[in-house]
Scaffold this motif. Structure first.
Motif, PDB file in Angstrom:
ATOM      1  N   GLU A   1       0.588  -1.172   0.020  1.00  0.00           N
ATOM      2  CA  GLU A   1      -0.161   0.056   0.114  1.00  0.00           C
ATOM      3  C   GLU A   1       0.882   1.285  -0.037  1.00  0.00           C
ATOM      4  N   SER A   2       2.071   1.086   0.419  1.00  0.00           N
ATOM      5  CA  SER A   2       2.850   2.371   0.561  1.00  0.00           C
ATOM      6  C   SER A   2       3.341   2.934  -0.788  1.00  0.00           C
ATOM      7  N   VAL A   3       3.136   1.954  -1.685  1.00  0.00           N
ATOM      8  CA  VAL A   3       3.311   2.416  -3.074  1.00  0.00           C
ATOM      9  C   VAL A   3       2.109   2.409  -4.117  1.00  0.00           C
ATOM     10  N   GLY A   4       1.097   2.235  -3.433  1.00  0.00           N
ATOM     11  CA  GLY A   4      -0.295   2.282  -4.194  1.00  0.00           C
ATOM     12  C   GLY A   4      -0.402   0.912  -4.995  1.00  0.00           C
ATOM     13  N   ALA A   5       0.230   0.028  -4.908  1.00  0.00           N
ATOM     14  CA  ALA A   5       0.150  -1.378  -5.621  1.00  0.00           C
ATOM     15  C   ALA A   5      -1.043  -2.013  -5.215  1.00  0.00           C
ATOM     16  N   SER A   6      -1.090  -3.278  -5.923  1.00  0.00           N
ATOM     17  CA  SER A   6      -2.127  -4.290  -5.796  1.00  0.00           C
ATOM     18  C   SER A   6      -1.348  -5.419  -5.645  1.00  0.00           C
ATOM     19  N   LEU A   7      -1.858  -6.474  -4.928  1.00  0.00           N
ATOM     20  CA  LEU A   7      -1.279  -7.807  -4.677  1.00  0.00           C
ATOM     21  C   LEU A   7      -2.214  -8.691  -4.030  1.00  0.00           C
ATOM     22  N   SER A   8      -2.640  -9.849  -4.839  1.00  0.00           N
ATOM     23  CA  SER A   8      -3.555 -10.472  -4.280  1.00  0.00           C
ATOM     24  C   SER A   8      -3.667 -11.957  -5.019  1.00  0.00           C
ATOM     25  N   ALA A   9      -4.132 -12.974  -4.028  1.00  0.00           N
ATOM     26  CA  ALA A   9      -3.816 -14.214  -4.540  1.00  0.00           C
ATOM     27  C   ALA A   9      -5.590 -14.975  -4.615  1.00  0.00           C
ATOM     28  N   ASP A  10      -5.401 -15.893  -5.382  1.00  0.00           N
ATOM     29  CA  ASP A  10      -6.688 -16.665  -5.820  1.00  0.00           C
ATOM     30  C   ASP A  10      -6.726 -18.240  -6.182  1.00  0.00           C
ATOM     31  N   THR A  11      -7.491 -18.644  -6.412  1.00  0.00           N
ATOM     32  CA  THR A  11      -7.471 -20.151  -6.907  1.00  0.00           C
ATOM     33  C   THR A  11      -8.855 -20.573  -7.478  1.00  0.00           C
ATOM     34  N   SER A  12      -8.515 -21.613  -8.682  1.00  0.00           N
ATOM     35  CA  SER A  12      -9.597 -21.975  -9.311  1.00  0.00           C
ATOM     36  C   SER A  12      -9.618 -23.477  -9.076  1.00  0.00           C
ATOM     37  N   THR A  13     -10.369 -24.280 -10.181  1.00  0.00           N
ATOM     38  CA  THR A  13     -10.320 -25.656  -9.935  1.00  0.00           C
ATOM     39  C   THR A  13      -8.915 -26.022 -10.766  1.00  0.00           C
ATOM     40  N   ASP A  14      -8.460 -25.252 -11.670  1.00  0.00           N
ATOM     41  CA  ASP A  14      -7.528 -25.650 -12.580  1.00  0.00           C
ATOM     42  C   ASP A  14      -5.983 -25.008 -12.340  1.00  0.00           C
ATOM     43  N   TYR A  15      -6.057 -23.985 -11.490  1.00  0.00           N
ATOM     44  CA  TYR A  15      -4.808 -23.337 -11.114  1.00  0.00           C
ATOM     45  C   TYR A  15      -4.677 -22.181  -9.957  1.00  0.00           C
ATOM     46  N   PHE A  16      -3.780 -21.905  -9.787  1.00  0.00           N
ATOM     47  CA  PHE A  16      -3.478 -21.080  -8.459  1.00  0.00           C
ATOM     48  C   PHE A  16      -2.981 -19.832  -9.188  1.00  0.00           C
ATOM     49  N   LEU A  17      -3.318 -18.457  -8.604  1.00  0.00           N
ATOM     50  CA  LEU A  17      -3.123 -17.424  -9.138  1.00  0.00           C
ATOM     51  C   LEU A  17      -2.495 -16.334  -8.287  1.00  0.00           C
ATOM     52  N   MET A  18      -1.295 -15.607  -8.400  1.00  0.00           N
ATOM     53  CA  MET A  18      -1.340 -14.243  -7.769  1.00  0.00           C
ATOM     54  C   MET A  18      -1.028 -13.455  -8.721  1.00  0.00           C
ATOM     55  N   SER A  19      -1.687 -12.118  -8.324  1.00  0.00           N
ATOM     56  CA  SER A  19      -1.991 -11.050  -9.429  1.00  0.00           C
ATOM     57  C   SER A  19      -1.271  -9.800  -8.534  1.00  0.00           C
ATOM     58  N   LEU A  20      -0.466  -8.826  -9.393  1.00  0.00           N
ATOM     59  CA  LEU A  20       0.120  -7.706  -8.891  1.00  0.00           C
ATOM     60  C   LEU A  20       0.012  -6.663 -10.024  1.00  0.00           C
ATOM     61  N   LYS A  21      -0.056  -5.455  -9.589  1.00  0.00           N
ATOM     62  CA  LYS A  21       0.186  -4.290 -10.413  1.00  0.00           C
ATOM     63  C   LYS A  21       0.466  -3.026  -9.728  1.00  0.00           C
ATOM     64  N   THR A  22       1.501  -2.478 -10.400  1.00  0.00           N
ATOM     65  CA  THR A  22       2.145  -1.361  -9.936  1.00  0.00           C
ATOM     66  C   THR A  22       2.318  -0.243 -10.901  1.00  0.00           C
ATOM     67  N   VAL A  23       2.790   0.612 -10.706  1.00  0.00           N
ATOM     68  CA  VAL A  23       3.461   1.897 -11.549  1.00  0.00           C
ATOM     69  C   VAL A  23       4.726   1.169 -12.064  1.00  0.00           C
ATOM     70  N   THR A  24       5.306   1.781 -13.306  1.00  0.00           N
ATOM     71  CA  THR A  24       6.375   0.871 -13.658  1.00  0.00           C
ATOM     72  C   THR A  24       7.772   0.914 -12.812  1.00  0.00           C
ATOM     73  N   GLY A  25       8.156   2.006 -11.938  1.00  0.00           N
ATOM     74  CA  GLY A  25       9.142   2.413 -11.297  1.00  0.00           C
ATOM     75  C   GLY A  25       9.173   1.186  -9.967  1.00  0.00           C
ATOM     76  N   ASP A  26       7.972   0.958  -9.522  1.00  0.00           N
ATOM     77  CA  ASP A  26       7.698   0.178  -8.311  1.00  0.00           C
ATOM     78  C   ASP A  26       7.715  -1.388  -8.565  1.00  0.00           C
ATOM     79  N   PHE A  27       7.646  -1.890 -10.082  1.00  0.00           N
ATOM     80  CA  PHE A  27       7.543  -2.974 -10.214  1.00  0.00           C
ATOM     81  C   PHE A  27       8.370  -3.862  -9.745  1.00  0.00           C
ATOM     82  N   PRO A  28       9.993  -3.593  -9.680  1.00  0.00           N
ATOM     83  CA  PRO A  28      10.899  -4.776  -9.169  1.00  0.00           C
ATOM     84  C   PRO A  28      10.731  -4.810  -7.699  1.00  0.00           C
ATOM     85  N   GLN A  29      10.131  -3.704  -7.080  1.00  0.00           N
ATOM     86  CA  GLN A  29      10.084  -4.096  -5.437  1.00  0.00           C
ATOM     87  C   GLN A  29       8.899  -5.168  -5.077  1.00  0.00           C
TER      88      GLN A  29
END
Length: 431
Positions: free
Chosen positions: A82-110
């Motif tokens: 939250e300190s960089v206004g990013a999002s990060l979450s996890a979810d699952t389905s019948t066929d796979y597990f998923l982690m999703s993330l989104k950031t501004v370009t400069g914060d993506f490495p972190q």
């Protein structure tokens, strides 16, 4: 040394596919239009990998995996995101597990580095596991009060029998109560490994930059000596039957179900078109005939999800109790027409246009692009399925649609939820 496979061209961007030495597949879509990067980490570890008595294990893991990792507490993880206004979450389905993330370009490495720590070294704190277990059980109880969910659950059970698709991804109260912290650790150690992962990235990043970032975070991760366990799923026998659920409610849910085809079947595209023609949107056959012309439906729809194993083809209607019998007759009639009467060329083309239009609109954002290509890759379809799906849809003929209807949509499973008198009357009238 990484291996870069020839890129596939999509309508949105150039998709590059790279395989790291440890087996991680990296997909990169360069899209410099906005200063945003979206990432998706897919793992072949959905509810199909669970033991039946531990149903809900993958879902519970998804709820707790972001609640603690190597050196970081739940609060520290949340603060870093939250300190960089990013999002990060996890979810699952019948066929796979998923982690999703989104950031501004400069914060993506972190944030990618943080996601790597979470995926590789979750701690599953006991207090967080117990909290998420209680929340999951409350959600399961809440769903039991929803007529539509009850209808889905009972038709899913009879269509899929002992197959994992018969169960809710959340599991049930008993199975969730039986899951231990050790179960979570074992599941993670078994399936979270480099040769079982696809990382899909889209946004303002070059191929070389993205691969270098993934190498930095995941490149030293080694696969265990033991092979991935084989998933031996039971055969699904087609044995249509009726399921009734009397409850006190002001509407009836009438649902017909059929065992359809998996996404890698030649019948997938024809069934998608039939589902779209029947119940996708205000111009669909069911909406026009049963709601607009006859006023029977509060809601009416058809859906046929994309699945790794045979998917269910469902049509349903929410209606007043006094209309239950004629609603069931109406749904039956409309599906049976698909098996006896050819679609007109106009209707077939309209369904194609709707599918392809919605498909194009579903690839507008970096998140959608990363999701789509990663999903295709984790299902074993490959990134070229983007082009193949559109070509398959365009190529479906009137005869293809009729053959698919006759192959899959002849005898329905039936699920009725509503007032006891109304559903009993409907059954008697349709025997």
């Amino acid at each position: 040394m990484t291996q870069t496979v020839n890129p596939a061209v999509s309508n949105n961007s150039l998709i590059h596919r790279t395989v790291l030495n440890n087996g991680i597949v990296v997909l990169v879509a360069e899209n410099p239009a906005a200063n945003i990067i979206a990432g998706r980490i897919f793992i072949r570890a959905g509810s199909c990998c669970e033991q039946r008595e531990k149903a809900g294990l993958a879902h519970l893991l998804a709820t707790v995996i972001t609640k603690g990792c190597d050196g970081l507490s739940s609060m520290e993880i949340a603060e870093e995101v939250e300190s960089v206004g990013a999002s990060l979450s996890a979810d699952t389905s019948t066929d796979y597990f998923l982690m999703s993330l989104k950031t501004v370009t400069g914060d993506f490495p972190q944030i990618l580095s943080l996601a790597g720590r979470i995926v590789r070294s979750p701690t599953f704190p006991t207090t967080q596991v117990e909290l998420e277990r209680r929340l999951t059980i409350n959600s399961i109880r809440s769903q039991k009060e929803q007529p539509f969910t009850l209808a889905i659950e009972q038709i899913r059970r009879v269509i899929y029998q002992n197959h994992p698709y018969s169960l809710s991804v959340m599991g049930d109260e008993n199975t969730v109560s039986n899951i231990t912290q050790e179960d979570l650790v074992d599941y993670h150690q078994t399936y979270f490994r480099p040769d079982n992962i696809v990382i899909s990235i889209a946004g303002r990043v070059t191929l070389n930059e993205a691969v270098a970032l993934v190498e930095e975070v995941f490149g030293d991760w080694q696969n265990p000596d033991q092979a991935l366990p084989e998933i031996n799923l039971p055969e699904i026998l087609v044995e249509p039957q009726s399921q009734l659920k009397p409850i006190h409610t002001q509407q009836s849910i009438v649902m017909l179900g059929y065992l359809g085809a998996a996404v890698n079947s030649a019948d997938y595209a024809p069934l998608k078109l039939l589902s779209t023609y029947l119940g996708n949107g205000l111009s669909s056959r069911l909406f026009v005939e049963l709601r607009e012309k006859r006023g029977l439906a509060y809601e009416v729809s058809a859906f046929y999800p994309t699945k790794l194993y045979p998917a269910s083809f469902l049509v349903y209607m929410g209606t007043a109790p006094e209309n239950t019998t004629i609603a069931l007759e109406g749904l039956r009639t409309e599906v049976e027409l698909l098996c006896t009467t050819e679609l007109t060329q106009t209707s077939l083309q309209a369904a194609k246009n709707k599918i392809l239009g919605q498909y194009a609109l579903g690839k507008q954002t970096n998140g959608q692009i990363a999701q789509l290509y990663g999903w295709y890759e984790i299902l074993g379809l490959g990134i070229d399925f983007d082009r193949q799906f559109q070509e398959m849809t365009t190529a479906v003929t009137i005869q293809d649609a009729l053959i698919a209807a006759r192959r899959y949509l002849q005898k329905p499973y039936l699920s009725l939820v509503g007032q006891e008198e109304a559903i009993n009357r409907a059954i008697l009238s349709n025997e």
